[in-house]
Design an enzyme around this catalytic site. Structure first.
Site, PDB file in Angstrom:
ATOM      1  N   CYS A 430      43.907  35.749  39.627  1.00 54.21           N
ATOM      2  CA  CYS A 430      44.043  35.313  38.682  1.00 54.21           C
ATOM      3  C   CYS A 430      44.070  36.159  37.445  1.00 54.21           C
ATOM      4  CB  CYS A 430      42.765  34.241  37.692  1.00 54.21           C
ATOM      5  SG  CYS A 430      42.896  32.947  38.594  1.00 54.21           S
ATOM      6  N   GLU A 432      41.758  39.041  38.036  1.00 52.84           N
ATOM      7  CA  GLU A 432      40.904  40.057  38.636  1.00 52.84           C
ATOM      8  C   GLU A 432      41.339  42.003  39.094  1.00 52.84           C
ATOM      9  OE1 GLU A 432      40.806  36.792  38.573  1.00 52.84           O
ATOM     10  OE2 GLU A 432      41.031  36.489  40.827  1.00 52.84           O
TER      11      GLU A 432
END
Length: 786
Positions: A430, A432
């Site tokens: 997402c 990270e």
């Protein structure tokens, strides 16, 4: 798009995902015959070789990039060594109305007879749940946190440019050199390292074998092909598969096929449901692209066609399905392959190129579920590239997401990475952050931060079950100040984080022991040099993340208590606790007071935003630097994916006026409907969070389509992004759709099959979401100006 790509896209879009049990059967047979005969790393490598040698391979009509994880496109294998589906799980996946996977009845029966009997008690999930303490299990079941590694292999993995410079034969030479350097006299781990290096060597051979099988298939297909153009393509595919991945690529086509074979290797070996990403694909392919353009062996249309083939390949690979309770819920087919575009090069110069624009063009034309492109914007990135990105954003696909290169780099520098490695890194999954090709960054699961406040307000008892799952931090009726409440919350937080970390560390060692990943270890620095596995401290950097959910919900709840109970006491603590316990039943005036008369996060209100800073500081202090098992530590991320919906189901009413069981705020976004002063106020509130201390934050914003109609509107959106990033923001993404359209899609889903929306750090088809996730997206504030 040309006719070939249109046909491939249509097939990818229309094919219903299904489950193949072939991998499970091959693996079960192999383990039955060989478990106990070899060290675990060598066993895993030989199992990988067994799969590469025997799994069904496929080359479809029109394909130029070849290889599938299952026996055909959209056919997903299972990973019983990680988490063994029950027959009931498989039936649920077949029968559920949303995001279902077709499973043949005979396969369910075969699974029941051959797969489950062997893996029951042996899978990683069974090993984990047989050993975790009761205290952890009760907190887990109460929804205080999730645990990623009970469902899937750990990690978020993204590659650097090494695989375009070295083939598997080169890696084998490096492995042999590392073997020669083992010091059996002074290094007590030398024997273990020898086993790991042997496993890596076997894995290289397995990947070469897998490609050779595709070469043989292409050659046989070419013999029977009557179309001379297609025959020539098959002969070229054969040539490339004889060369790649044994040797490094020399052409653009070879480079794309190289990445794809490595991608397939990692997700065939172990990847149960995780992100495998190419990193800065535009930067990696650019030298091949420029060289062939200059030589006249490639043009833009050919380059675009091959890139489109890769996009479609990624879309052909739905995520392997989950098990247990989560199998009953409607999940996502998205396997979280994020492609970074733009950013900076290793030397600090602008990483954007014409291939970056070409990739945006491909994403726009195909508008498929995956891969998910992200654009990385530094102060060196041109306005032209940012404008091209937001021009795709306004189409309403929910992508590309937009990242601040400079903040992403500083997040990595803070935790000890070099500038060169940080620039070569970026984001995957997402939002990270990691050092591509050099880091194992392990996501351990989500933390339900508002639930920790709920425990605090109930002296460690979960009001939904009546069980004591937290610390006894004191009766809130005896708190004389807001600081008393905040101190009790911090104690509760430390307790929950320590509990999670202790079990995470146990699980981490379980994976290092029972589920090494020798092929993945080959392509991640410095596993070969260290003689250690990706899951055992082999990479240059080793990071664990805990993802914190609901910062908007807890900030607003604490703000409400501070405002109405302590600062301007108009509501007694006992009255508030009773209202929360009863879900505001017969007390709607109190709920509306909390909702309408409280300073809320997301409105550039210092009273609310200072509470956010206190909560964020508490999370950072509780998590950052906690030791993992590889000599490094834990850090925090601020994202929720869709867990804010699940966590909301596990939470009673909250003091911000939210009713029980409704979703929490997502990522670092304000609570749904709480941001009432436009997007500029939202980003100003978020700028007060020191995002460099995180490994990623996620901000969702929703705009009406009418807001982004003109070029001038796009310039305003670009300015919003630039302003947020100048203030230190990590990430922002946009849904561009009105509520009326979303409600029409709910009523007539067949008419809106192509409707993509941004759910969290990924996009999904709106009609594939369950009713709760659809309602959550609809509830997000519609911004009426950029």
């Amino acid at each position: 798009m040309n006719e070939r790509i249109a046909r491939l896209r249509q097939k990818s879009f229309e094919t219903q995902p299904s489950i193949s049990i072939e991998r499970a059967l091959l693996e079960t047979d192999f383990y039955t015959e060989n478990y106990g005969k070899f060290s675990l790393p060598v066993l895993r490598a030989l199992c990988f070789e067994h799969l590469c040698a025997r799994k069904t391979i496929y080359i479809g009509d029109d394909e130029l990039i070849v290889g599938e994880r299952g026996p055909a496109p959209k056919v997903v294998p299972t990973f019983p060594e990680l988490t063994c589906h029950t027959a009931e799980d498989l039936q649920i996946l077949n029968d559920r109305s949303m995001t279902n996977y077709q499973v043949a009845p005979k396969d369910i029966q075969t699974y029941r007879e051959k797969v489950i009997p062997y893996w029951e008690g042996r899978s990683m999930r069974d090993r984990i749940f047989s050993e975790v303490p009761t205290e952890w299990r009760e907190a887990y079941e109460a929804g205080l946190f999730t645990e990623f590694m009970e469902q899937r292999a750990p990690g978020h993995t993204a590659l650097d440019g090494s695989i375009y410079q070295y083939g598997m034969l080169d890696y084998k030479a490096r492995i042999a050199d590392s073997m020669q350097r083992l010091d059996y006299k002074n290094d007590p781990e030398a024997s273990d390292k020898a086993e790991q290096l042997q496993a890596m060597d076997i894995s290289c051979d397995a990947a070469i074998l897998f490609a050779e099988r595709h070469a043989d298939l292409a050659a046989n297909m070419a013999k029977d092909e009557t179309d001379p153009d297609r025959r020539a393509e098959l002969i070229e595919i054969e040539r490339i598969c004889r060369k790649i991945p044994a040797n490094k690529p020399d052409t653009y086509h070879e480079a794309i096929q190289m990445y794809w074979f490595v991608h397939l290797g990692t997700i065939t070996e172990l990847n149960g449901w995780d992100a495998m990403s190419p990193g800065h694909l535009d930067q990696h392919l650019q030298p091949f692209y420029e060289k062939e353009l200059a030589e006249g062996t490639l043009d833009n249309e050919m380059a675009k066609e091959l890139l489109s083939c890769l996009w479609i390949k990624v879309n052909n690979h739905p995520a392997p399905p989950k098990v247990g309770v989560t199998a009953k819920e409607s999940g996502t087919y998205n396997d979280f392959t994020q492609i970074n575009l733009g950013g900076l090069k290793k030397d600090g110069t602008d990483g954007c190129s014409e291939l970056s624009f070409l990739a945006l063009e491909v994403s726009d034309e195909l508008h498929l579920l995956q891969p998910q492109p992200s654009v990385h914007i530094s102060n060196k990135t041109s306005d032209r590239f940012l404008k091209a990105a937001v021009n795709v954003v306004r189409k309403g696909y929910g992508y590309p997401s937009v990242f601040n290169t400079d903040t992403v780099i500083m997040e990595q520098i803070r935790v000890g990475k070099t500038f060169e490695d940080a620039r070569e890194g970026g984001t995957s999954g997402c939002v990270e952050t990691g050092a591509f090709g050099k880091e194992a960054y392990i996501l351990t699961g989500y933390l339900n931060v508002p639930k920790i406040l709920e425990l605090t307000l109930n002296n460690g008892v979960d009001p939904l079950t009546g069980k004591k799952v937290g610390l006894a931090t004191g009766d809130p009726l005896n708190f004389s100040s807001f600081d008393d409440l905040l101190h009790a919350f911090q104690q509760q937080l430390e307790h929950v984080v320590d509990l999670k970390v202790r079990v995470n560390n146990y699980i981490e060692r379980m994976y290092a022991r029972y589920s090494p990943a020798p092929f993945l270890s080959v392509v991640i620095d410095d596993c070969i040099a260290n003689g250690k596995d990706y899951y055992n401290g082999g990479p240059r950097y080793n990071t664990n993340y805990i993802q914190c959910c609901g910062i908007g919900t807890i900030t607003d709840s604490l703000s409400a208590i501070k405002t109405h109970v302590f600062d301007n006491p108009s509501i007694r603590m006992k009255e508030l606790l009773t209202a929360l316990k009863n879900n505001f039943e017969d007390n709607e005036p109190l709920r509306l007071t909390l909702w309408n008369k409280t300073p809320f996060f997301g409105n550039d209100n210092d009273a609310a935003d200072s509470i956010m800073q206190q909560v964020y500081s508490s999370l950072f202090n509780a998590i950052d630097g906690k030791p993992n098992t590889k000599g490094t530590g834990y850090h925090l991320n601020m994202l929720s994916t869709t867990c804010h919906v699940y966590f909301g189901k596990m939470l009673g009413a909250s003091a911000n006026g939210r009713n029980a069981y409704l979703p929490l705020s997502d990522g670092t976004s304000p609570s749904q409907g709480a941001d009432r002063h436009g997007p500029t106020s939202v980003i100003k509130s978020l700028s007060k969070m020191d995002q460099v201390k995180s490994g990623g934050t996620l901000l969702n914003q929703r705009f009406l389509p009418s807001v982004l109609k003109t070029d001038e509107d796009l310039k305003k959106l670009c300015s919003l992004v630039r302003t947020y990033f100048a203030l230190g923001g990590h990430h922002i993404q946009f849904n561009v759709i009105d509520t009326a359209t979303l409600k029409k899609a709910q009523d007539h889903p067949d008419d809106y099959r192509n409707l993509l929306v941004r759910v969290a750090g990924y996009s999904d088809y709106f009609v594939d979401l369950d009713a709760e996730h659809q309602a959550e997206i609809i509830s997000r504030t519609e911004q009426e100006h950029a």
